[in-house]
Design a protein around this motif. Structure first.
Motif, PDB file in Angstrom:
ATOM      1  N   PHE A 145       0.835  -1.208   0.000  1.00  0.00           N
ATOM      2  CA  PHE A 145       0.000   0.000   0.000  1.00  0.00           C
ATOM      3  C   PHE A 145       0.862   1.247   0.000  1.00  0.00           C
ATOM      4  CE2 PHE A 145      -2.317   3.350   2.325  1.00  0.00           C
ATOM      5  CZ  PHE A 145      -3.424   3.474   1.489  1.00  0.00           C
ATOM      6  N   CYS A 146       0.598   2.157  -0.969  1.00  0.00           N
ATOM      7  CA  CYS A 146       1.274   3.456  -1.025  1.00  0.00           C
ATOM      8  C   CYS A 146       0.361   4.480  -0.375  1.00  0.00           C
ATOM      9  CB  CYS A 146       1.586   3.841  -2.468  1.00  0.00           C
ATOM     10  SG  CYS A 146       2.323   5.483  -2.647  1.00  0.00           S
ATOM     11  N   VAL A 147       0.823   5.097   0.673  1.00  0.00           N
ATOM     12  CA  VAL A 147      -0.010   6.030   1.427  1.00  0.00           C
ATOM     13  C   VAL A 147      -0.220   7.328   0.652  1.00  0.00           C
ATOM     14  CG1 VAL A 147       1.911   7.100   2.660  1.00  0.00           C
ATOM     15  CG2 VAL A 147      -0.343   6.996   3.731  1.00  0.00           C
ATOM     16  N   LEU A 148       0.651   7.666  -0.291  1.00  0.00           N
ATOM     17  CA  LEU A 148       0.490   8.887  -1.068  1.00  0.00           C
ATOM     18  C   LEU A 148      -0.461   8.686  -2.242  1.00  0.00           C
ATOM     19  CD1 LEU A 148       4.175  10.180  -1.124  1.00  0.00           C
ATOM     20  CD2 LEU A 148       2.344  10.753   0.475  1.00  0.00           C
ATOM     21  N   CYS A 149      -0.359   7.545  -2.916  1.00  0.00           N
ATOM     22  CA  CYS A 149      -1.274   7.247  -4.024  1.00  0.00           C
ATOM     23  C   CYS A 149      -2.615   6.724  -3.535  1.00  0.00           C
ATOM     24  CB  CYS A 149      -0.650   6.223  -4.967  1.00  0.00           C
ATOM     25  SG  CYS A 149       0.881   6.759  -5.756  1.00  0.00           S
ATOM     26  N   ASP A 150      -2.679   6.288  -2.269  1.00  0.00           N
ATOM     27  CA  ASP A 150      -3.896   5.713  -1.688  1.00  0.00           C
ATOM     28  C   ASP A 150      -4.360   4.512  -2.505  1.00  0.00           C
ATOM     29  OD1 ASP A 150      -6.043   5.247  -0.079  1.00  0.00           O
ATOM     30  OD2 ASP A 150      -7.238   6.940  -0.787  1.00  0.00           O
ATOM     31  N   SER A 151      -3.424   3.642  -2.870  1.00  0.00           N
ATOM     32  CA  SER A 151      -3.742   2.458  -3.647  1.00  0.00           C
ATOM     33  C   SER A 151      -2.661   1.415  -3.430  1.00  0.00           C
ATOM     34  CB  SER A 151      -3.859   2.793  -5.140  1.00  0.00           C
ATOM     35  OG  SER A 151      -2.634   3.315  -5.622  1.00  0.00           O
ATOM     36  N   CYS A 152      -3.021   0.162  -3.721  1.00  0.00           N
ATOM     37  CA  CYS A 152      -2.084  -0.955  -3.587  1.00  0.00           C
ATOM     38  C   CYS A 152      -1.378  -1.182  -4.911  1.00  0.00           C
ATOM     39  CB  CYS A 152      -2.814  -2.220  -3.140  1.00  0.00           C
ATOM     40  SG  CYS A 152      -3.388  -2.174  -1.434  1.00  0.00           S
TER      41      CYS A 152
END
Length: 557
Positions: A145-152
């Motif tokens: 999970f990328c917290v900046l892109c808000d996606s896996c």
């Protein structure tokens, strides 16, 4: 790892000098630590008991000297990302899940993390979490999970953990979220994220490699790609329009589909300079919704810069601005149809794909030709050097559209219809194939020096000039409005004629001069008055016939 508490992670690093292992212990900040730290400052929980929201189990609290959270009932996450993931993993009934969402939103709104903290946290038994294997699944989620892109992401190797060192992590956060008054990222979510990541304890959140430029990665002696220890991520305010290749595989984010693609598979989307160009782009860009295209173009207009989008959004991989340049340059130029030899203005005809796009050209030829003699006749003409055009009659009526300010153009992925479907057209093309008249495609001396390639918008703009480009657009706008008005009024007048029951199709007429446009309007007005009078007379005749038929039937009876 226990949810709702701080966890110690042991990292083992092996050295080449000796067999001893260097052990580093990291105290991570977990799901609800921010809320728990506030309770620690109060030295006690405002409520004497902890209540499980699922099974209503009650656990009394003991006043221990060292305030540690080692209870069988766990605190529900306070931040939004983990809150949604926990709900997804728990897979509760919809009604209960909605009640948890409402309770969580109430706690977040009313229980602000201040010194006057008073709201009771949401609690869930550890047994419920273990039953759904939440700790293990959360660990797997953190790795992708990328917290900046808000996606896996698709692979955990595409993510980089935030540095545990506070000073280094602070540099990363300042690079990601620079304090700028004009920055659009001064919103509540980003401020929360900045505060979350800059806390003294490190976090398990990660960011993907696409938040770093290509130069931030190095290749070691073993051939492995590593992130430079002194590299800093790119600022988030340039994430949508930054054309710098990112990540170890040199990718950029598409403005329309918000997906990462290689630079080789992307094309530049310019900022449209006129309203007609904007409407043309909204209609032409494919594989995306028109509202998304409108928002993207509005964002480009505000930023006044270009962006990168996937090449798949361009119809048949043709740059729309190359089409706009061709429509502008060919205004007022007469061309001969490559199939039927009819002459018309180029803006009322469709260009045939050139030799640079052999795949699309073969597709068009196969769609038009089903007989050997037609195939030989058409390919012989296409072999001549120059720009070839097709009449609008060789396309389906629904596949063409007249754009004000640009002229006639086909819809994305539209192909010509089968040639010689009528006897008149077949005889006409047959006579041309036997007579072999002289055929001269268009060749532009200023542009087609080596080969007839796609036109560049900047080259055409500099060749015609800004004044001439605007003049051409205004003339095509006037022509488009008058043609649409004349056709609309003609259809309305035909509907009034009850004897005309057949459907009629109208071709786009040839180009008109300014004086002829006024004459067309006057003719349409006169024709409308005459047809109204004729329709009134026809109604009277029909009534008399009905009376006669009724009387005749009575006589027979």
């Amino acid at each position: 790892m226990q949810p709702g508490t701080s966890s110690l992670q042991t990292i083992v690093i092996k050295t080449d000098d000796d067999d001893d292992d260097v052990v580093d212990v990291i105290d991570y900040s977990d799901d609800s630590d921010e809320e728990n730290e506030m309770i620690e400052k109060l030295s006690e929980i405002p409520y004497p008991k902890r209540l499980c929201q699922v099974c209503s189990a009650v656990e009394p609290l003991e006043n221990e000297a060292s305030f540690e959270f080692k209870f069988t009932i766990r605190t529900w996450p306070f931040d939004e990302f983990r809150h949604k993931k926990w709900l997804e993993i728990m897979d509760w009934p919809q009604e209960f899940e909605e009640s948890m969402k409402t309770l969580w939103q109430k706690r977040k709104t009313e229980g602000s993390l201040t010194n006057a903290y008073h709201y009771c946290p949401i609690n869930v038994c550890q047994s419920h979490l273990d039953f759904r294997q939440l700790p293990e699944r959360m660990e797997q989620w953190h790795q992708t999970f990328c917290v900046l892109c808000d996606s896996c992401m698709s692979d955990k190797s595409l993510l980089v953990p935030l540095p545990p060192d506070f000073e280094t992590r602070q540099k990363w956060i300042q690079s990601l979220f620079p304090f700028d008054e004009s920055s659009k990222f001064h919103v509540k979510k980003v401020l929360w994220l900045r505060r979350r990541l800059i806390r003294p304890k490190p976090t398990r959140y990660r960011i993907c490699v696409y938040h770093f430029s290509r130069k931030a990665f190095i290749v070691n002696d073993d051939g492995k790609v590593l992130l430079d220890e002194h590299a800093l991520p790119l600022a988030m305010d340039s994430d949508d329009f930054d054309m710098t290749p990112r990540g170890p595989n040199s990718v950029c984010k598409c403005l329309l589909c918000d997906d990462w693609k290689k630079v080789e598979d992307m094309a530049t989307l310019r900022n449209p300079s006129t309203e007609s160009e904007k409407l043309f782009l909204i209609d032409m860009l494919c594989q995306t919704e028109k509202m998304v295209v409108k928002k993207a173009l509005s964002t480009l207009a505000k930023a006044d810069r270009a962006a990168l989008i996937c090449s798949l959004h361009f119809p048949d991989n043709i740059d729309p601005f190359s089409i706009i340049a061709e429509r502008r340059l060919m205004y007022g130029v007469q061309s001969e149809c490559v199939l039927c030899a009819h002459v018309n203005d180029c803006t009322n005809m469709i260009p045939f794909p050139g030799p640079e796009d052999e795949k699309l050209r073969t597709k068009w030829v196969n769609a038009m030709c089903r007989e050997p003699w037609i195939y030989r006749y058409l390919t012989t003409r296409l072999e001549k050097r120059g720009r070839h055009y097709l009449c609008s009659s060789h396309f389906n009526r629904n596949s063409l559209r007249y754009h004000s300010g640009l002229g006639l153009w086909r819809r994305p992925s539209a192909t010509p219809v089968l040639a010689c479907t009528t006897e008149e057209e077949r005889q006409e093309v047959w006579d041309l194939s036997k007579a072999l008249p002289a055929y001269h495609p268009l060749v532009l001396e200023a542009f087609d020096t080596d080969d007839c390639e796609a036109l560049d918008y900047d080259d055409v703009y500099s060749f015609l000039g800004a004044a001439r480009m605007l003049e051409i657009e205004n003339e095509l706008n006037i022509h488009g409005r008058n043609v649409a008005l004349a056709v609309r009024e003609l259809r309305e007048s035909r509907k009034k004629n009850k004897n005309n029951h057949g459907r009629q199709f109208y071709e786009v007429p040839d180009m008109y001069e300014q004086e002829e446009i006024q004459e067309i309007q006057e003719v349409v007005e006169v024709q409308e008055v005459v047809e109204v009078d004729e329709s009134a007379e026809e109604e009277t005749v029909q009534e008399e016939c009905i009376i006669y038929e009724e009387e005749h039937q009575l006589e027979q009876a």
